[in-house]
Design an enzyme around this catalytic site. Sequence first.
Site, mmCIF file in Angstrom:
data_model
loop_
_atom_site.group_PDB
_atom_site.id
_atom_site.type_symbol
_atom_site.label_atom_id
_atom_site.label_comp_id
_atom_site.label_asym_id
_atom_site.label_seq_id
_atom_site.Cartn_x
_atom_site.Cartn_y
_atom_site.Cartn_z
ATOM 1 N N SER A 1 41.921 -0.979 -3.014
ATOM 2 C CA SER A 1 42.898 -0.447 -2.055
ATOM 3 C C SER A 1 44.113 -1.372 -1.985
ATOM 4 O O SER A 1 43.961 -2.604 -2.020
ATOM 5 C CB SER A 1 42.276 -0.360 -0.654
ATOM 6 O OG SER A 1 43.282 -0.137 0.315
ATOM 7 N N TYR B 1 37.091 -4.048 5.758
ATOM 8 C CA TYR B 1 37.422 -3.094 4.694
ATOM 9 C C TYR B 1 38.290 -3.789 3.637
ATOM 10 O O TYR B 1 38.038 -3.683 2.426
ATOM 11 C CB TYR B 1 38.164 -1.896 5.301
ATOM 12 C CG TYR B 1 38.680 -0.912 4.271
ATOM 13 C CD1 TYR B 1 37.838 0.032 3.684
ATOM 14 C CD2 TYR B 1 40.024 -0.920 3.880
ATOM 15 C CE1 TYR B 1 38.313 0.935 2.740
ATOM 16 C CE2 TYR B 1 40.506 -0.025 2.934
ATOM 17 C CZ TYR B 1 39.649 0.897 2.371
ATOM 18 O OH TYR B 1 40.124 1.788 1.433
#
Length: 254
Positions: free
Chosen positions: A142, A155
């Site tokens: 990401s 995350y």
Amino acid sequence: MILDNKTIIVTGAAGGLGRAFSLRFATEGANVVCADIADASETVSLVKAAGGSALSLKVDITKADSTNAMCQAAEDAFGGIDGIVNNAAIYAGIAMEPFHRIDDAEWDRVMNVNAKGTWQCCKSVYPYLIKRGGGSIVNIASASILEGNPFFAHYTASKGAVWALTRSVSRVVGEQGIRCNSITPGYTMTDASKGLAGDPEAFQKNYDYSIQTRAIHRAMEADDVVGTVLFLLSDDSAFLTGQNLNVDGGCINY
Ligand SMILES: NC(=O)c1ccc[n+]([C@@H]2O[C@H](COP(=O)([O-])OP(=O)(O)OC[C@H]3O[C@@H](n4cnc5c(N)ncnc54)[C@H](O)[C@@H]3O)[C@@H](O)[C@H]2O)c1
């Protein structure tokens, strides 16, 4: 077609990016194994309605038995495996909290699926790719790892681990003609992203900010990510491994 006669596993294929990958790979001639802890049969129906070939599998990527069974089922159905897109992750529903408000259980949950689960899938698929004489592993990290996002540190850390894992794996599997790369997508308009901010006003703020801070001033859609992953699965990227491709419309805030 780019993926003619290839079998590709897509984890996290029940919706979002995983569904977009599955639909496109099938259009390019692949047999697609749509694996998810949720029901991926709707994705398979869409693939089949478009004339493609796909199989839906229930898989928990954190469990070795489950990821091994996924690979065996792919081989049984289609005769072998040529690639995997490690897309499954805990992303939907993550609370937008700073690092000091994340509790132990939530940290472990996210790291377990996103980092350990991706590792587990690489491990399970490896012997199958060796048997096939080569293949491609694409890990979905990401762009949040580049951004210094003040929220969801668990995350972000898990996706940093995915990036690092990619480089380590590439060093081992290269010997057998297998490549391993990652991509770092920017803020993409999947249902998971739309739900992340919590309320419509906060979503609008994130949405506007993402568009302003890109070189390409528009919203990023799932289809904006698909072509790069297709390239990494294809023979056109045959000498590319251990790399990360950042697909975010040219973010200028890092
Ligand atoms: N949407 C974005 O803006 C964005 C940006 C960067 C990276 N990503 C990454 O792209 C991927 C897809 O994102 P998305 O927006 O489609 O989100 P999503 O939540 O729709 O997709 C994740 C999928 O993973 C599945 N999953 C979760 N735990 C699992 C487990 N233990 N075993 C098997 N499957 C499991 C979920 O059921 C879900 O279908 C994720 O890895 C996400 O982190 C998304």
